[in-house]
Design a protein around this motif. Structure first.
Motif, short mmCIF file in Angstrom:
data_model
loop_
_atom_site.label_atom_id
_atom_site.label_comp_id
_atom_site.label_asym_id
_atom_site.label_seq_id
_atom_site.Cartn_x
_atom_site.Cartn_y
_atom_site.Cartn_z
N GLN A 17 1.11 -1.01 0.01
CA GLN A 17 0.11 -0.08 -0.08
C GLN A 17 0.98 1.30 0.03
OE1 GLN A 17 -3.58 0.11 0.11
NE2 GLN A 17 -3.34 -2.08 -0.32
N ILE A 18 0.32 2.42 -0.44
CA ILE A 18 1.13 3.47 -0.34
C ILE A 18 1.39 4.00 0.93
CG2 ILE A 18 0.85 6.03 -0.89
CD1 ILE A 18 0.76 4.34 -3.69
N THR A 19 0.85 3.78 1.75
CA THR A 19 1.14 4.16 3.12
C THR A 19 2.22 3.32 3.74
OG1 THR A 19 -0.65 2.69 4.03
CG2 THR A 19 -1.08 4.93 4.12
N GLU A 20 2.33 2.05 3.27
CA GLU A 20 3.47 1.17 3.56
C GLU A 20 4.66 1.58 2.94
OE1 GLU A 20 4.14 -3.89 3.60
OE2 GLU A 20 2.50 -2.85 2.75
N VAL A 48 -6.49 7.07 -20.10
CA VAL A 48 -6.97 8.11 -19.27
C VAL A 48 -6.17 7.60 -18.14
CG1 VAL A 48 -8.85 9.08 -17.71
CG2 VAL A 48 -9.42 8.35 -19.97
N ILE A 49 -5.28 8.79 -17.46
CA ILE A 49 -4.16 8.33 -16.52
C ILE A 49 -4.66 9.03 -15.20
CG2 ILE A 49 -1.65 8.69 -15.83
CD1 ILE A 49 -1.36 8.27 -19.01
N SER A 50 -4.88 8.46 -14.09
CA SER A 50 -5.27 9.21 -12.80
C SER A 50 -3.94 9.38 -11.97
CB SER A 50 -6.29 8.64 -12.21
OG SER A 50 -6.65 8.98 -10.98
N LEU A 51 -3.54 10.66 -11.92
CA LEU A 51 -2.24 10.92 -11.01
C LEU A 51 -2.72 11.04 -9.67
CD1 LEU A 51 -0.50 13.56 -13.13
CD2 LEU A 51 -0.07 11.34 -13.39
N GLY A 52 -1.88 10.42 -8.46
CA GLY A 52 -1.80 10.79 -7.30
C GLY A 52 -2.01 12.25 -6.83
N GLY A 53 -2.30 12.35 -5.75
CA GLY A 53 -2.28 13.95 -5.16
C GLY A 53 -0.99 14.70 -5.49
N ILE A 85 -9.97 13.14 3.20
CA ILE A 85 -8.50 12.74 3.50
C ILE A 85 -8.54 12.17 5.08
CG2 ILE A 85 -6.17 13.74 4.27
CD1 ILE A 85 -6.61 15.92 1.84
N ASN A 86 -9.40 12.83 5.83
CA ASN A 86 -9.52 12.09 7.27
C ASN A 86 -10.11 11.10 7.28
OD1 ASN A 86 -8.19 14.57 8.60
ND2 ASN A 86 -9.85 15.69 8.69
N LYS A 87 -10.93 10.70 6.26
CA LYS A 87 -11.71 9.36 6.37
C LYS A 87 -10.89 8.31 5.54
CE LYS A 87 -16.33 11.49 6.65
NZ LYS A 87 -17.68 11.73 5.81
N ASN A 88 -9.67 8.62 4.77
CA ASN A 88 -8.94 7.70 4.10
C ASN A 88 -7.73 7.44 4.73
OD1 ASN A 88 -7.63 6.51 2.06
ND2 ASN A 88 -8.64 7.81 0.30
N ASN A 89 -7.64 6.07 4.94
CA ASN A 89 -6.30 5.58 5.53
C ASN A 89 -5.11 5.32 4.49
OD1 ASN A 89 -7.12 5.76 8.22
ND2 ASN A 89 -8.07 3.44 7.91
N ARG A 91 -3.67 7.77 2.65
CA ARG A 91 -3.16 9.07 2.34
C ARG A 91 -2.04 9.39 3.55
NH1 ARG A 91 -5.22 11.65 -2.28
NH2 ARG A 91 -7.29 10.91 -2.73
N PRO A 92 -0.92 8.99 3.10
CA PRO A 92 0.17 9.10 4.34
C PRO A 92 0.29 10.46 4.52
CG PRO A 92 1.03 8.32 1.92
CD PRO A 92 -0.32 8.35 1.89
N ILE A 93 0.25 11.48 3.79
CA ILE A 93 0.76 12.77 4.17
C ILE A 93 -0.40 13.36 5.16
CG2 ILE A 93 1.10 15.17 3.27
CD1 ILE A 93 2.53 13.84 0.86
#
Length: 141
Positions: A17-20, A48-53, A85-89, A91-93
């Protein structure tokens, strides 16, 4: 068109996972990997490409997307974004920032996101309505 979500591709390729990835290898490692994978997929036709934040914040990625693609910024109010963001685990930042710091980050990032070709206000819009707006803007070019 094929759809590619860069964060999901990174997770699949690393089997983490990204957080990991952030926790084990750090943000710099993730950003290097993000750039490498994004640039590879930006060469894919009819996609179609979705970039992360943080993807569009990278100068190399941003310049390549602006040069080779039509870019869309799907924007919402900062309060809506902070709630998400607060509901989503995943998002490491976001996990280490308080709401004021998140708002400041959103304002700062918005200056870069504003360089996208098209800006769509997604506040109180359905996914199908947002999709129609994207298609309308894309086809009008």
């Amino acid at each position: 068109y094929e759809f590619y979500d860069i964060d999901k591709i990174i997770e699949k390729e690393t089997n983490m996972q990204i957080t990991e990835i952030f926790h084990k290898n750090g943000e710099n490692y993730f950003r290097t990997l993000e750039e490498e994978i994004t640039l590879k997929f930006l060469n894919t036709k009819n996609s179609v490409i979705s970039l992360g934040g943080g993807g569009f914040l990278n100068d190399v990625i941003r310049k390549k997307t602006i040069l080779t693609s039509k870019t869309f910024w799907l924007n919402s109010n900062s309060s809506t974004l902070i709630n998400r963001i607060n509901k989503n685990n995943k998002r490491p930042i976001g996990k280490v920032l308080n709401n004021k710091e998140l708002k400041d980050l959103i304002i700062e990032r918005s200056k870069i996101y504003n360089k996208a070709d098209f800006k769509i206000n997604c506040e109180n819009q359905s996914k199908s309505n947002i999709t129609r707006k994207i298609l309308s803007l894309y086809e009008s070019e």
